[in-house]
Design a protein around this motif. Structure first.
Motif, PDB file in Angstrom:
ATOM      1  N   ILE A   8       3.821 -12.645   0.778  1.00 44.27           N
ATOM      2  CA  ILE A   8       2.508 -12.764   0.157  1.00 44.27           C
ATOM      3  C   ILE A   8       2.257 -11.563  -0.763  1.00 44.27           C
ATOM      4  CG2 ILE A   8       0.018 -12.792   0.586  1.00 44.27           C
ATOM      5  CD1 ILE A   8       0.602 -14.285   3.193  1.00 44.27           C
ATOM      6  N   GLY A   9       2.678 -10.389  -0.316  1.00 37.92           N
ATOM      7  CA  GLY A   9       2.525  -9.199  -1.140  1.00 37.92           C
ATOM      8  C   GLY A   9       3.317  -9.286  -2.429  1.00 37.92           C
ATOM      9  N   ASP A  10       4.503  -9.829  -2.344  1.00 32.80           N
ATOM     10  CA  ASP A  10       5.328 -10.046  -3.535  1.00 32.80           C
ATOM     11  C   ASP A  10       4.627 -10.992  -4.505  1.00 32.80           C
ATOM     12  OD1 ASP A  10       7.314 -10.434  -5.390  1.00 32.80           O
ATOM     13  OD2 ASP A  10       8.894 -10.798  -3.937  1.00 32.80           O
ATOM     14  N   LEU A  11       4.076 -12.082  -3.975  1.00 26.52           N
ATOM     15  CA  LEU A  11       3.366 -13.049  -4.817  1.00 26.52           C
ATOM     16  C   LEU A  11       2.094 -12.440  -5.416  1.00 26.52           C
ATOM     17  CD1 LEU A  11       3.682 -16.301  -2.658  1.00 26.52           C
ATOM     18  CD2 LEU A  11       4.756 -15.854  -4.876  1.00 26.52           C
ATOM     19  N   PHE A  12       1.410 -11.606  -4.641  1.00 28.34           N
ATOM     20  CA  PHE A  12       0.187 -10.987  -5.154  1.00 28.34           C
ATOM     21  C   PHE A  12       0.487 -10.109  -6.362  1.00 28.34           C
ATOM     22  CE2 PHE A  12      -2.664  -7.275  -5.262  1.00 28.34           C
ATOM     23  CZ  PHE A  12      -3.873  -7.919  -5.502  1.00 28.34           C
ATOM     24  N   GLU A  13       1.530  -9.281  -6.250  1.00 30.08           N
ATOM     25  CA  GLU A  13       1.847  -8.414  -7.388  1.00 30.08           C
ATOM     26  C   GLU A  13       2.293  -9.237  -8.595  1.00 30.08           C
ATOM     27  OE1 GLU A  13       4.543  -5.009  -9.281  1.00 30.08           O
ATOM     28  OE2 GLU A  13       5.312  -6.733  -8.184  1.00 30.08           O
ATOM     29  N   SER A  14       3.056 -10.304  -8.340  1.00 27.33           N
ATOM     30  CA  SER A  14       3.473 -11.192  -9.435  1.00 27.33           C
ATOM     31  C   SER A  14       2.260 -11.825 -10.109  1.00 27.33           C
ATOM     32  CB  SER A  14       4.402 -12.290  -8.905  1.00 27.33           C
ATOM     33  OG  SER A  14       5.602 -11.751  -8.413  1.00 27.33           O
ATOM     34  N   TRP A  15       1.256 -12.205  -9.305  1.00 29.12           N
ATOM     35  CA  TRP A  15       0.050 -12.809  -9.855  1.00 29.12           C
ATOM     36  C   TRP A  15      -0.717 -11.811 -10.722  1.00 29.12           C
ATOM     37  CZ3 TRP A  15      -5.157 -11.560  -8.455  1.00 29.12           C
ATOM     38  CH2 TRP A  15      -6.111 -12.378  -9.077  1.00 29.12           C
ATOM     39  N   VAL A  16      -0.823 -10.564 -10.255  1.00 27.32           N
ATOM     40  CA  VAL A  16      -1.531  -9.540 -11.029  1.00 27.32           C
ATOM     41  C   VAL A  16      -0.827  -9.309 -12.362  1.00 27.32           C
ATOM     42  CG1 VAL A  16      -2.174  -7.101 -11.121  1.00 27.32           C
ATOM     43  CG2 VAL A  16      -2.500  -8.383  -9.005  1.00 27.32           C
ATOM     44  N   LYS A  17       0.490  -9.183 -12.328  1.00 26.80           N
ATOM     45  CA  LYS A  17       1.239  -8.948 -13.570  1.00 26.80           C
ATOM     46  C   LYS A  17       1.128 -10.146 -14.512  1.00 26.80           C
ATOM     47  CE  LYS A  17       5.198  -7.869 -11.666  1.00 26.80           C
ATOM     48  NZ  LYS A  17       6.609  -7.423 -11.537  1.00 26.80           N
ATOM     49  N   ARG A  18       1.216 -11.336 -13.979  1.00 26.84           N
ATOM     50  CA  ARG A  18       1.090 -12.526 -14.819  1.00 26.84           C
ATOM     51  C   ARG A  18      -0.324 -12.637 -15.386  1.00 26.84           C
ATOM     52  NH1 ARG A  18       3.844 -17.258 -15.829  1.00 26.84           N
ATOM     53  NH2 ARG A  18       5.585 -16.414 -14.657  1.00 26.84           N
ATOM     54  N   LEU A  69       7.882 -22.464  -4.694  1.00 30.47           N
ATOM     55  CA  LEU A  69       6.888 -21.955  -3.760  1.00 30.47           C
ATOM     56  C   LEU A  69       5.521 -21.800  -4.424  1.00 30.47           C
ATOM     57  CD1 LEU A  69       6.207 -20.742  -0.964  1.00 30.47           C
ATOM     58  CD2 LEU A  69       6.950 -18.517  -1.850  1.00 30.47           C
ATOM     59  N   ALA A  70       5.503 -21.152  -5.561  1.00 31.28           N
ATOM     60  CA  ALA A  70       4.249 -20.938  -6.303  1.00 31.28           C
ATOM     61  C   ALA A  70       4.586 -20.863  -7.785  1.00 31.28           C
ATOM     62  CB  ALA A  70       3.561 -19.665  -5.830  1.00 31.28           C
ATOM     63  N   PRO A  71       4.874 -22.011  -8.403  1.00 25.76           N
ATOM     64  CA  PRO A  71       5.350 -22.023  -9.791  1.00 25.76           C
ATOM     65  C   PRO A  71       4.400 -21.388 -10.796  1.00 25.76           C
ATOM     66  CG  PRO A  71       4.719 -24.231  -9.066  1.00 25.76           C
ATOM     67  CD  PRO A  71       4.754 -23.371  -7.852  1.00 25.76           C
ATOM     68  N   ALA A  72       3.110 -21.454 -10.536  1.00 19.00           N
ATOM     69  CA  ALA A  72       2.148 -20.872 -11.479  1.00 19.00           C
ATOM     70  C   ALA A  72       2.136 -19.351 -11.418  1.00 19.00           C
ATOM     71  CB  ALA A  72       0.749 -21.404 -11.187  1.00 19.00           C
ATOM     72  N   ILE A  73       2.641 -18.783 -10.316  1.00 18.56           N
ATOM     73  CA  ILE A  73       2.631 -17.330 -10.141  1.00 18.56           C
ATOM     74  C   ILE A  73       4.008 -16.732 -10.362  1.00 18.56           C
ATOM     75  CG2 ILE A  73       2.210 -15.461  -8.491  1.00 18.56           C
ATOM     76  CD1 ILE A  73       0.180 -17.251  -7.112  1.00 18.56           C
ATOM     77  N   SER A  74       4.996 -17.303  -9.681  1.00 19.44           N
ATOM     78  CA  SER A  74       6.370 -16.794  -9.772  1.00 19.44           C
ATOM     79  C   SER A  74       7.324 -17.986  -9.779  1.00 19.44           C
ATOM     80  CB  SER A  74       6.661 -15.871  -8.579  1.00 19.44           C
ATOM     81  OG  SER A  74       7.935 -15.283  -8.696  1.00 19.44           O
ATOM     82  N   PRO A  75       7.692 -18.474 -10.966  1.00 23.40           N
ATOM     83  CA  PRO A  75       8.493 -19.702 -11.087  1.00 23.40           C
ATOM     84  C   PRO A  75       9.850 -19.656 -10.389  1.00 23.40           C
ATOM     85  CG  PRO A  75       7.549 -19.069 -13.192  1.00 23.40           C
ATOM     86  CD  PRO A  75       7.317 -17.923 -12.265  1.00 23.40           C
ATOM     87  N   GLY A  76      10.375 -18.472 -10.153  1.00 29.56           N
ATOM     88  CA  GLY A  76      11.702 -18.371  -9.562  1.00 29.56           C
ATOM     89  C   GLY A  76      11.742 -18.529  -8.054  1.00 29.56           C
ATOM     90  N   ALA A 134      -3.831   0.457 -12.468  1.00 31.22           N
ATOM     91  CA  ALA A 134      -4.821   0.692 -13.516  1.00 31.22           C
ATOM     92  C   ALA A 134      -4.241   0.420 -14.899  1.00 31.22           C
ATOM     93  CB  ALA A 134      -5.331   2.132 -13.433  1.00 31.22           C
ATOM     94  N   ALA A 135      -2.971   0.749 -15.095  1.00 26.82           N
ATOM     95  CA  ALA A 135      -2.327   0.508 -16.388  1.00 26.82           C
ATOM     96  C   ALA A 135      -2.133  -0.984 -16.631  1.00 26.82           C
ATOM     97  CB  ALA A 135      -0.988   1.236 -16.443  1.00 26.82           C
ATOM     98  N   ILE A 136      -1.695  -1.723 -15.603  1.00 27.67           N
ATOM     99  CA  ILE A 136      -1.493  -3.169 -15.741  1.00 27.67           C
ATOM    100  C   ILE A 136      -2.808  -3.855 -16.115  1.00 27.67           C
ATOM    101  CG2 ILE A 136      -0.981  -5.311 -14.490  1.00 27.67           C
ATOM    102  CD1 ILE A 136       0.988  -3.706 -12.789  1.00 27.67           C
ATOM    103  N   ALA A 137      -3.876  -3.492 -15.425  1.00 23.59           N
ATOM    104  CA  ALA A 137      -5.171  -4.127 -15.648  1.00 23.59           C
ATOM    105  C   ALA A 137      -5.956  -3.493 -16.795  1.00 23.59           C
ATOM    106  CB  ALA A 137      -6.011  -4.052 -14.369  1.00 23.59           C
ATOM    107  N   ALA A 138      -5.366  -2.470 -17.445  1.00 20.53           N
ATOM    108  CA  ALA A 138      -6.012  -1.777 -18.568  1.00 20.53           C
ATOM    109  C   ALA A 138      -7.416  -1.308 -18.191  1.00 20.53           C
ATOM    110  CB  ALA A 138      -6.065  -2.675 -19.800  1.00 20.53           C
ATOM    111  N   LEU A 139      -7.540  -0.705 -17.007  1.00 22.04           N
ATOM    112  CA  LEU A 139      -8.861  -0.304 -16.515  1.00 22.04           C
ATOM    113  C   LEU A 139      -9.503   0.779 -17.380  1.00 22.04           C
ATOM    114  CD1 LEU A 139      -8.259  -0.216 -12.649  1.00 22.04           C
ATOM    115  CD2 LEU A 139      -9.219  -2.046 -14.046  1.00 22.04           C
ATOM    116  N   ARG A 140      -8.691   1.597 -18.011  1.00 22.87           N
ATOM    117  CA  ARG A 140      -9.257   2.653 -18.850  1.00 22.87           C
ATOM    118  C   ARG A 140     -10.074   2.070 -19.998  1.00 22.87           C
ATOM    119  NH1 ARG A 140      -5.750   7.544 -21.683  1.00 22.87           N
ATOM    120  NH2 ARG A 140      -7.526   8.651 -22.600  1.00 22.87           N
TER     121      ARG A 140
END
Length: 278
Positions: free
Chosen positions: A211-221, A159-166, A46-52
């Motif tokens: 995939i879970g690692d990439l998903f969280e990276s995508w949300v943060k990005r 693997l997914a440069p637009a999500i997690s370049p490393g 909720a904090a990352i997405a600023a849901l409040r």
């Protein structure tokens, strides 16, 4: 750099001791841990997405539902806890659709709540549940560690440069292989009968963790966040530590629903028997 590494090591040790103790204890103790994880993960998401600020009604609904589900889960009322999560996520999704907003609140509720429920269900209270959780953790940790070091050492296509370049394909493949080896080794070490499905299950869980690692990276990005929070000194937040585990647990729980079991048991035994093909 050394001070930061030392802080990471100290934090890891301080956290590992109670977490491993609660995992060993199982039953109410582990359900309480899973409930706490649900609350912390929802808070961070909720904090990352600023849901409040973006979706105030949904944000409040999510807090209420997650807190209720956490209490029900700790008490052992799995079906009621799942009902609270499913209903709240459905309402949040409906609100988002009516307001033509992205369904971030529904995603946060589902992500945090279902993870805690699946994790507690897989662990249960018996020895079989402990074995299956150790099996999953070994796969996730081996995948994460080898993917990181092999990716840095071998390099190659991203693997997914637009999500997690490393992240690289070489790291992902090495991580998957490490996950299969680690899962198979743990199963054999714990006396689990080796079946043809065991390496396949380990591979599926390894891929799910990545995939879970990439998903969280995508949300943060997506929201411009570096870490999910600063709750864990030197490590970031809880989501940063369990991102791969979340999807691996999702996958493991789904597999238990799809795979038949030769024996029925209580307290996690049936889940373990199904997942490990016993």
């Amino acid at each position: 750099m050394r001070s930061e590494l030392g802080l990471r090591v100290i934090s890891a040790i301080v956290l590992a001791v109670p977490v491993l103790a609660l995992t060993w204890a199982g039953d109410l103790w582990f359900r309480a841990l899973a409930a706490l994880l649900a609350l912390l993960i929802y808070y961070e998401f909720a904090a990352i997405a600023a849901l409040r600020h973006r979706q105030l009604v949904g944000w409040a609904l999510g807090w209420g539902a997650t807190a209720l589900a956490a209490a029900l889960l700790a008490w052992g009322a799995f079906f009621q806890a799942f009902g609270a999560v499913a209903l709240a996520a459905a309402i949040a999704l409906g609100i988002a659709l009516v307001k033509r907003q992205a369904p971030w609140t529904a995603t946060a509720i589902f992500y945090a709540g279902l993870f805690a429920l699946a994790l507690a269900a897989l662990r249960g209270s018996g020895a079989a549940g402990l074995i299956v959780l150790v099996f999953i953790l070994a796969i996730v940790w081996a995948t994460d560690i080898l993917a990181y070091f092999c990716g840095r050492a071998l390099g190659g296509p991203k693997l997914a440069p637009a999500i997690s370049p490393g992240k690289t394909w070489s790291g992902a493949l090495c991580g998957a292989l490490a996950g299969v080896i680690a899962g198979s080794a743990i199963a054999l070490a714990l006396g689990i009968s080796f079946t043809v499905t065991l390496p396949l299950v380990a591979l599926i869980l390894s891929i799910a963790s990545q995939i879970g690692d990439l998903f969280e990276s995508w949300v943060k990005r997506r929201f411009g966040a570096k870490d999910s929070s600063r709750l864990i000194p030197g490590h970031g937040g809880v989501m940063d530590r369990v991102d791969g585990l979340v999807f691996a647990v999702f996958a493991a729980f789904i597999l238990t629903m799809l795979m038949p079991s030769a024996e029925q048991g209580a307290g996690g035994g049936e889940f373990a028997a199904r997942l490990l093909g016993q």
